[in-house]
Motif scaffolding. Sequence first.
Motif: not given
Length: 374
Positions: A255-279
Amino acid sequence: MTEETRLYLAAHPFAYPLIRLIARLGPVVRVPGVGVVVNDAAVARRVLMDPRFRKDGPGSPGDLWTPVLGPSVLLNMEGAAHATLRAKLAPLFTPSSVSALVTDVLAQPLKELSARLERGESVDLVHHMRLMAGAVICRVIGLGEISAGRALALFAEGERVASMVSLRTRRLNPRQVAIAREVLDGIGDIASAAYRAEDPSTVMGRMRALGLSEAEARGAAGAFFLTGTETVATFVPRLIALLHDHGAGRGIDLDLAIEEAMRVTTPTPVMLRSVAEPAHVGGAPVRPGDRVLIATHNCARAYGPFDLSRRHPPELRRLWFGAGAHFCLGYPLALAEIRAVASVLLRHDLRIVGRRAARGVLIPTYEHLWIRAA
Ligand code: HEM
Protein backbone atom coordinates in the motif's frame (compact mmCIF):
# COMPACT_ATOMS: atom_id res chain seq x y z
CA MET A 1 17.16 11.13 -16.53
CA THR A 2 14.78 8.76 -14.78
CA GLU A 3 12.64 6.28 -16.71
CA GLU A 4 9.55 8.18 -15.52
CA THR A 5 10.88 11.41 -17.06
CA ARG A 6 11.46 9.52 -20.30
CA LEU A 7 7.83 8.38 -20.27
CA TYR A 8 6.56 11.93 -19.75
CA LEU A 9 8.81 13.27 -22.52
CA ALA A 10 7.73 10.56 -24.96
CA ALA A 11 4.06 11.31 -24.28
CA HIS A 12 4.32 15.12 -24.18
CA PRO A 13 7.63 16.28 -25.73
CA PHE A 14 6.64 19.98 -25.65
CA ALA A 15 4.09 20.29 -22.85
CA TYR A 16 6.12 18.34 -20.26
CA PRO A 17 9.24 20.56 -20.27
CA LEU A 18 6.92 23.59 -20.23
CA ILE A 19 4.93 22.32 -17.24
CA ARG A 20 8.12 21.49 -15.33
CA LEU A 21 9.53 24.90 -16.15
CA ILE A 22 6.34 26.55 -14.84
CA ALA A 23 6.83 24.64 -11.57
CA ARG A 24 10.01 26.62 -11.00
CA LEU A 25 8.25 29.97 -11.40
CA GLY A 26 6.26 29.72 -8.16
CA PRO A 27 3.27 28.08 -6.49
CA VAL A 28 0.75 29.89 -8.75
CA VAL A 29 1.61 31.12 -12.25
CA ARG A 30 -0.64 32.75 -14.85
CA VAL A 31 0.29 31.34 -18.27
CA PRO A 32 -1.32 32.93 -21.35
CA GLY A 33 -3.26 30.37 -23.39
CA VAL A 34 -3.17 27.80 -20.58
CA GLY A 35 -4.67 29.44 -17.47
CA VAL A 36 -3.70 29.96 -13.85
CA VAL A 37 -1.37 27.06 -13.09
CA VAL A 38 -1.15 25.70 -9.52
CA ASN A 39 2.08 23.93 -8.55
CA ASP A 40 1.59 23.66 -4.80
CA ALA A 41 -0.33 20.87 -3.05
CA ALA A 42 -1.81 23.03 -0.26
CA VAL A 43 -3.08 25.65 -2.75
CA ALA A 44 -4.40 22.88 -5.01
CA ARG A 45 -6.33 21.31 -2.17
CA ARG A 46 -7.89 24.67 -1.25
CA VAL A 47 -9.05 25.15 -4.86
CA LEU A 48 -10.53 21.63 -4.98
CA MET A 49 -12.45 22.20 -1.74
CA ASP A 50 -13.83 25.62 -2.79
CA PRO A 51 -17.19 25.66 -4.66
CA ARG A 52 -16.24 28.85 -6.51
CA PHE A 53 -13.99 26.64 -8.68
CA ARG A 54 -16.24 24.50 -10.82
CA LYS A 55 -16.16 21.69 -13.33
CA ASP A 56 -19.04 23.02 -15.41
CA GLY A 57 -18.01 26.51 -16.62
CA PRO A 58 -15.87 27.87 -19.48
CA GLY A 59 -12.52 26.05 -19.74
CA SER A 60 -13.67 23.30 -17.37
CA PRO A 61 -13.77 19.55 -18.14
CA GLY A 62 -17.51 20.06 -18.75
CA ASP A 63 -16.67 22.02 -21.91
CA LEU A 64 -14.74 19.03 -23.15
CA TRP A 65 -17.01 16.16 -22.17
CA THR A 66 -20.59 17.43 -22.01
CA PRO A 67 -21.00 17.35 -25.83
CA VAL A 68 -19.97 13.69 -25.74
CA LEU A 69 -21.34 12.29 -22.49
CA GLY A 70 -24.37 14.51 -21.84
CA PRO A 71 -24.83 17.02 -19.05
CA SER A 72 -25.14 14.76 -16.00
CA VAL A 73 -22.14 12.48 -15.59
CA LEU A 74 -20.59 13.64 -12.29
CA LEU A 75 -17.39 14.94 -13.78
CA ASN A 76 -19.24 17.91 -15.33
CA MET A 77 -21.74 18.55 -12.52
CA GLU A 78 -21.74 20.73 -9.41
CA GLY A 79 -23.86 21.48 -6.38
CA ALA A 80 -26.91 19.58 -5.20
CA ALA A 81 -27.44 17.56 -8.41
CA HIS A 82 -23.84 16.35 -8.26
CA ALA A 83 -24.09 15.43 -4.58
CA THR A 84 -27.33 13.51 -5.16
CA LEU A 85 -25.98 11.47 -8.07
CA ARG A 86 -22.75 10.73 -6.20
CA ALA A 87 -24.66 9.57 -3.17
CA LYS A 88 -26.61 7.19 -5.41
CA LEU A 89 -23.49 5.82 -7.12
CA ALA A 90 -21.22 5.55 -4.09
CA PRO A 91 -22.65 2.22 -2.84
CA LEU A 92 -21.56 0.62 -6.13
CA PHE A 93 -17.94 1.35 -5.30
CA THR A 94 -17.63 0.26 -1.69
CA PRO A 95 -14.47 -1.75 -0.99
CA SER A 96 -16.49 -4.96 -0.54
CA SER A 97 -18.45 -4.69 -3.82
CA VAL A 98 -15.39 -3.82 -5.86
CA SER A 99 -13.26 -6.53 -4.32
CA ALA A 100 -15.86 -9.17 -5.26
CA LEU A 101 -15.98 -7.82 -8.82
CA VAL A 102 -12.20 -7.67 -9.18
CA THR A 103 -11.67 -11.15 -7.77
CA ASP A 104 -14.28 -12.55 -10.11
CA VAL A 105 -13.00 -10.88 -13.28
CA LEU A 106 -9.26 -11.13 -12.64
CA ALA A 107 -8.90 -14.58 -11.05
CA GLN A 108 -8.40 -16.37 -14.37
CA PRO A 109 -6.21 -13.79 -16.16
CA LEU A 110 -4.00 -13.54 -13.04
CA LYS A 111 -3.67 -17.30 -12.79
CA GLU A 112 -2.55 -17.42 -16.41
CA LEU A 113 -0.13 -14.51 -15.98
CA SER A 114 1.40 -16.11 -12.90
CA ALA A 115 1.73 -19.50 -14.63
CA ARG A 116 3.54 -17.92 -17.57
CA LEU A 117 5.98 -16.20 -15.23
CA GLU A 118 6.53 -19.46 -13.37
CA ARG A 119 7.38 -21.19 -16.63
CA GLY A 120 10.10 -18.56 -17.13
CA GLU A 121 8.39 -16.84 -20.06
CA SER A 122 8.83 -13.15 -20.80
CA VAL A 123 5.51 -11.37 -20.69
CA ASP A 124 4.50 -7.89 -21.78
CA LEU A 125 2.89 -6.41 -18.69
CA VAL A 126 1.42 -3.53 -20.71
CA HIS A 127 -0.59 -5.95 -22.84
CA HIS A 128 -1.79 -7.90 -19.80
CA MET A 129 -2.83 -4.75 -17.96
CA ARG A 130 -4.82 -3.45 -20.94
CA LEU A 131 -6.60 -6.71 -21.04
CA MET A 132 -7.31 -6.83 -17.31
CA ALA A 133 -8.32 -3.18 -16.88
CA GLY A 134 -10.48 -3.48 -20.02
CA ALA A 135 -12.14 -6.61 -18.64
CA VAL A 136 -12.92 -4.97 -15.29
CA ILE A 137 -14.55 -1.95 -16.94
CA CYS A 138 -16.47 -4.24 -19.34
CA ARG A 139 -17.92 -5.96 -16.30
CA VAL A 140 -18.69 -2.65 -14.57
CA ILE A 141 -20.64 -1.38 -17.57
CA GLY A 142 -22.52 -4.61 -17.92
CA LEU A 143 -20.80 -7.21 -20.10
CA GLY A 144 -21.07 -10.67 -18.57
CA GLU A 145 -18.42 -12.91 -20.09
CA ILE A 146 -15.63 -10.90 -21.66
CA SER A 147 -13.32 -12.24 -24.35
CA ALA A 148 -9.73 -11.00 -24.40
CA GLY A 149 -10.37 -9.59 -27.88
CA ARG A 150 -13.35 -7.57 -26.69
CA ALA A 151 -11.50 -6.19 -23.67
CA LEU A 152 -8.52 -5.14 -25.82
CA ALA A 153 -10.74 -3.60 -28.51
CA LEU A 154 -12.57 -1.60 -25.89
CA PHE A 155 -9.29 -0.42 -24.41
CA ALA A 156 -8.05 0.75 -27.84
CA GLU A 157 -11.28 2.72 -28.40
CA GLY A 158 -10.87 4.46 -25.05
CA GLU A 159 -7.29 5.36 -25.88
CA ARG A 160 -8.45 6.81 -29.18
CA VAL A 161 -10.85 9.14 -27.40
CA ALA A 162 -8.34 10.11 -24.69
CA SER A 163 -5.61 10.89 -27.24
CA MET A 164 -7.78 13.68 -28.68
CA VAL A 165 -7.15 15.73 -25.56
CA SER A 166 -4.01 17.74 -24.84
CA LEU A 167 -3.12 20.46 -22.35
CA ARG A 168 -4.32 23.16 -24.71
CA THR A 169 -7.58 21.47 -25.72
CA ARG A 170 -10.57 23.49 -24.54
CA ARG A 171 -13.23 21.86 -26.70
CA LEU A 172 -13.33 18.89 -29.03
CA ASN A 173 -13.99 19.83 -32.67
CA PRO A 174 -17.13 18.45 -34.39
CA ARG A 175 -15.22 15.57 -35.98
CA GLN A 176 -13.73 14.56 -32.62
CA VAL A 177 -17.13 14.82 -30.94
CA ALA A 178 -18.56 12.51 -33.64
CA ILE A 179 -15.81 9.90 -33.12
CA ALA A 180 -16.09 10.05 -29.33
CA ARG A 181 -19.89 9.80 -29.51
CA GLU A 182 -19.64 6.73 -31.71
CA VAL A 183 -17.31 5.03 -29.22
CA LEU A 184 -19.41 6.04 -26.24
CA ASP A 185 -22.65 5.03 -27.92
CA GLY A 186 -21.23 1.50 -28.09
CA ILE A 187 -20.53 1.64 -24.35
CA GLY A 188 -23.96 3.15 -23.71
CA ASP A 189 -25.66 0.34 -25.62
CA ILE A 190 -23.96 -2.31 -23.49
CA ALA A 191 -24.93 -0.35 -20.37
CA SER A 192 -28.55 0.05 -21.52
CA ALA A 193 -28.93 -3.66 -22.15
CA ALA A 194 -27.58 -4.43 -18.67
CA TYR A 195 -29.82 -1.76 -17.17
CA ARG A 196 -32.91 -3.22 -18.84
CA ALA A 197 -31.99 -6.72 -17.71
CA GLU A 198 -32.44 -5.48 -14.12
CA ASP A 199 -29.87 -7.96 -12.78
CA PRO A 200 -28.94 -6.61 -9.34
CA SER A 201 -25.58 -8.38 -9.52
CA THR A 202 -24.46 -5.92 -12.25
CA VAL A 203 -23.51 -2.29 -11.65
CA MET A 204 -26.05 -1.16 -14.25
CA GLY A 205 -28.81 -3.32 -12.77
CA ARG A 206 -28.04 -1.81 -9.39
CA MET A 207 -28.20 1.69 -10.83
CA ARG A 208 -31.74 0.91 -11.93
CA ALA A 209 -32.58 -0.46 -8.50
CA LEU A 210 -31.15 2.74 -6.97
CA GLY A 211 -33.63 4.76 -9.01
CA LEU A 212 -31.28 6.13 -11.68
CA SER A 213 -32.76 6.72 -15.13
CA GLU A 214 -31.48 4.80 -18.16
CA ALA A 215 -29.92 8.02 -19.52
CA GLU A 216 -28.07 8.56 -16.23
CA ALA A 217 -26.83 4.98 -16.26
CA ARG A 218 -25.62 5.33 -19.87
CA GLY A 219 -23.80 8.55 -19.04
CA ALA A 220 -22.24 7.06 -15.91
CA ALA A 221 -21.04 4.04 -17.92
CA GLY A 222 -19.33 6.40 -20.39
CA ALA A 223 -17.72 8.31 -17.53
CA PHE A 224 -16.48 5.11 -15.84
CA PHE A 225 -15.08 3.92 -19.13
CA LEU A 226 -13.22 7.17 -19.83
CA THR A 227 -11.87 7.64 -16.31
CA GLY A 228 -11.33 4.08 -15.13
CA THR A 229 -9.51 2.13 -17.83
CA GLU A 230 -6.32 3.79 -19.00
CA THR A 231 -5.59 5.28 -15.56
CA VAL A 232 -5.30 1.84 -13.96
CA ALA A 233 -3.79 0.03 -16.95
CA THR A 234 -0.96 2.53 -17.35
CA PHE A 235 -0.16 2.71 -13.64
CA VAL A 236 0.68 -0.92 -12.89
CA PRO A 237 3.59 -1.25 -15.37
CA ARG A 238 4.97 2.06 -14.07
CA LEU A 239 4.68 0.83 -10.48
CA ILE A 240 6.47 -2.42 -11.27
CA ALA A 241 9.20 -0.57 -13.21
CA LEU A 242 9.72 1.91 -10.35
CA LEU A 243 10.04 -0.89 -7.80
CA HIS A 244 12.44 -2.78 -10.05
CA ASP A 245 14.57 0.30 -10.76
CA HIS A 246 14.83 1.01 -7.02
CA GLY A 247 15.77 -2.53 -6.14
CA ALA A 248 12.50 -3.19 -4.31
CA GLY A 249 10.18 -6.15 -4.72
CA ARG A 250 9.03 -9.00 -2.53
CA GLY A 251 8.33 -8.12 1.09
CA ILE A 252 7.59 -4.42 0.56
CA ASP A 253 4.56 -2.71 2.11
CA LEU A 254 2.43 -2.75 -1.03
CA ASP A 255 0.00 0.00 0.00
CA LEU A 256 2.82 2.40 0.79
CA ALA A 257 4.56 1.49 -2.46
CA ILE A 258 1.36 2.15 -4.44
CA GLU A 259 0.90 5.57 -2.80
CA GLU A 260 4.50 6.60 -3.42
CA ALA A 261 4.38 5.37 -7.03
CA MET A 262 1.11 7.31 -7.50
CA ARG A 263 2.88 10.40 -6.21
CA VAL A 264 5.67 10.28 -8.77
CA THR A 265 3.61 9.01 -11.71
CA THR A 266 0.35 11.00 -11.15
CA PRO A 267 -1.71 9.09 -13.74
CA THR A 268 -3.97 12.15 -14.12
CA PRO A 269 -1.26 14.83 -14.26
CA VAL A 270 -3.62 17.84 -14.28
CA MET A 271 -7.07 18.85 -13.04
CA LEU A 272 -9.11 21.72 -14.47
CA ARG A 273 -11.51 24.17 -12.89
CA SER A 274 -13.44 27.15 -14.15
CA VAL A 275 -13.67 30.24 -11.91
CA ALA A 276 -17.33 31.12 -11.20
CA GLU A 277 -16.87 34.06 -8.78
CA PRO A 278 -14.03 36.49 -8.04
CA ALA A 279 -11.51 34.71 -5.80
CA HIS A 280 -7.82 34.31 -5.01
CA VAL A 281 -5.65 31.35 -5.84
CA GLY A 282 -2.66 31.32 -3.49
CA GLY A 283 -2.80 35.13 -3.33
CA ALA A 284 -3.29 35.65 -7.09
CA PRO A 285 -6.64 37.28 -8.00
CA VAL A 286 -8.83 35.35 -10.49
CA ARG A 287 -11.98 36.44 -12.33
CA PRO A 288 -15.09 34.56 -13.44
CA GLY A 289 -14.28 32.72 -16.66
CA ASP A 290 -10.60 32.18 -15.76
CA ARG A 291 -9.33 28.64 -16.10
CA VAL A 292 -7.37 27.09 -13.24
CA LEU A 293 -5.05 24.26 -14.15
CA ILE A 294 -3.90 22.26 -11.15
CA ALA A 295 -0.61 20.70 -12.17
CA THR A 296 -1.01 17.70 -9.87
CA HIS A 297 2.25 16.31 -11.19
CA ASN A 298 4.18 19.45 -10.18
CA CYS A 299 2.44 19.55 -6.78
CA ALA A 300 3.43 15.94 -6.09
CA ARG A 301 6.93 16.04 -7.55
CA ALA A 302 7.82 19.05 -5.37
CA TYR A 303 8.37 16.50 -2.56
CA GLY A 304 11.29 14.84 -4.35
CA PRO A 305 12.09 11.65 -6.22
CA PHE A 306 10.61 8.19 -5.63
CA ASP A 307 11.47 7.06 -2.13
CA LEU A 308 9.72 4.17 -0.39
CA SER A 309 10.54 5.55 3.04
CA ARG A 310 8.78 8.86 2.33
CA ARG A 311 5.67 9.67 4.36
CA HIS A 312 3.13 11.94 2.71
CA PRO A 313 2.17 15.14 4.57
CA PRO A 314 -1.58 15.90 4.99
CA GLU A 315 -1.77 18.49 2.18
CA LEU A 316 -0.49 15.90 -0.28
CA ARG A 317 -2.62 12.98 0.83
CA ARG A 318 -3.94 11.21 -2.30
CA LEU A 319 -4.07 14.45 -4.26
CA TRP A 320 -3.60 12.29 -7.39
CA PHE A 321 -7.17 11.07 -6.84
CA GLY A 322 -8.46 14.61 -6.34
CA ALA A 323 -10.02 16.07 -3.18
CA GLY A 324 -13.37 17.34 -2.03
CA ALA A 325 -16.65 16.85 -3.88
CA HIS A 326 -15.08 15.30 -7.01
CA PHE A 327 -12.63 12.96 -5.27
CA CYS A 328 -12.26 9.88 -7.51
CA LEU A 329 -15.41 7.81 -7.21
CA GLY A 330 -13.55 4.78 -8.51
CA TYR A 331 -10.75 4.97 -5.93
CA PRO A 332 -11.70 1.70 -4.19
CA LEU A 333 -11.99 -0.06 -7.56
CA ALA A 334 -8.65 1.30 -8.78
CA LEU A 335 -6.93 0.22 -5.57
CA ALA A 336 -8.53 -3.23 -5.61
CA GLU A 337 -7.35 -3.82 -9.19
CA ILE A 338 -3.86 -2.50 -8.60
CA ARG A 339 -3.45 -4.49 -5.39
CA ALA A 340 -4.78 -7.67 -6.98
CA VAL A 341 -2.35 -7.55 -9.89
CA ALA A 342 0.68 -6.21 -8.02
CA SER A 343 0.40 -8.75 -5.21
CA VAL A 344 0.44 -11.61 -7.73
CA LEU A 345 3.36 -10.10 -9.65
CA LEU A 346 5.38 -9.46 -6.50
CA ARG A 347 5.25 -13.12 -5.53
CA HIS A 348 7.88 -13.51 -8.24
CA ASP A 349 11.37 -12.03 -8.31
CA LEU A 350 10.83 -9.93 -11.40
CA ARG A 351 13.37 -8.71 -13.88
CA ILE A 352 12.62 -6.19 -16.60
CA VAL A 353 13.99 -7.57 -19.84
CA GLY A 354 12.79 -4.86 -22.22
CA ARG A 355 10.86 -1.62 -22.26
CA ARG A 356 9.71 1.09 -24.62
CA ALA A 357 8.02 4.41 -23.84
CA ALA A 358 4.64 5.12 -25.47
CA ARG A 359 4.52 8.17 -27.79
CA GLY A 360 1.65 10.56 -28.37
CA VAL A 361 -0.53 9.24 -25.53
CA LEU A 362 -2.46 11.29 -22.97
CA ILE A 363 -1.27 9.36 -19.90
CA PRO A 364 2.48 8.71 -20.01
CA THR A 365 3.29 5.02 -19.90
CA TYR A 366 5.17 2.15 -21.45
CA GLU A 367 4.24 0.86 -24.87
CA HIS A 368 5.84 -2.41 -23.78
CA LEU A 369 7.27 -3.59 -20.49
CA TRP A 370 8.70 -7.06 -20.82
CA ILE A 371 9.13 -8.82 -17.50
CA ARG A 372 10.42 -12.25 -16.51
CA ALA A 373 10.68 -14.10 -13.21
CA ALA A 374 14.35 -14.46 -12.18
C1 HEM B 1 -5.11 4.99 -11.02
C2 HEM B 1 -6.37 5.15 -11.22
C3 HEM B 1 -7.16 6.43 -11.12
C4 HEM B 1 -6.73 7.72 -10.88
C5 HEM B 1 -5.31 8.21 -10.66
C6 HEM B 1 -7.92 8.55 -10.87
C7 HEM B 1 -7.90 9.92 -10.64
C8 HEM B 1 -9.03 10.70 -10.55
C9 HEM B 1 -9.03 12.10 -10.25
C10 HEM B 1 -7.77 12.94 -10.01
C11 HEM B 1 -10.32 12.54 -10.22
C12 HEM B 1 -10.80 13.94 -9.89
C13 HEM B 1 -10.60 14.89 -11.01
C14 HEM B 1 -10.98 16.31 -10.68
O1 HEM B 1 -11.37 16.62 -9.54
O2 HEM B 1 -10.88 17.15 -11.57
C15 HEM B 1 -11.14 11.38 -10.54
C16 HEM B 1 -12.53 11.43 -10.64
C17 HEM B 1 -13.30 10.34 -11.02
N1 HEM B 1 -12.87 9.05 -11.19
FE1 HEM B 1 -10.98 8.39 -11.01
N2 HEM B 1 -9.01 7.77 -11.10
C18 HEM B 1 -8.60 6.47 -11.25
C19 HEM B 1 -9.41 5.38 -11.47
C20 HEM B 1 -10.78 5.39 -11.59
C21 HEM B 1 -11.61 4.23 -11.77
C22 HEM B 1 -11.13 2.78 -11.84
C23 HEM B 1 -12.88 4.68 -11.89
C24 HEM B 1 -14.13 3.83 -12.02
C25 HEM B 1 -14.81 3.53 -12.88
C26 HEM B 1 -12.86 6.12 -11.75
C27 HEM B 1 -13.98 6.93 -11.80
C28 HEM B 1 -13.97 8.29 -11.55
C29 HEM B 1 -15.16 9.12 -11.64
C30 HEM B 1 -16.56 8.67 -12.02
C31 HEM B 1 -14.75 10.42 -11.31
C32 HEM B 1 -15.62 11.68 -11.28
C33 HEM B 1 -16.11 11.89 -9.88
C34 HEM B 1 -16.87 13.19 -9.73
O3 HEM B 1 -16.69 14.12 -10.52
O4 HEM B 1 -17.68 13.29 -8.78
N3 HEM B 1 -11.56 6.52 -11.57
N4 HEM B 1 -10.35 10.28 -10.72
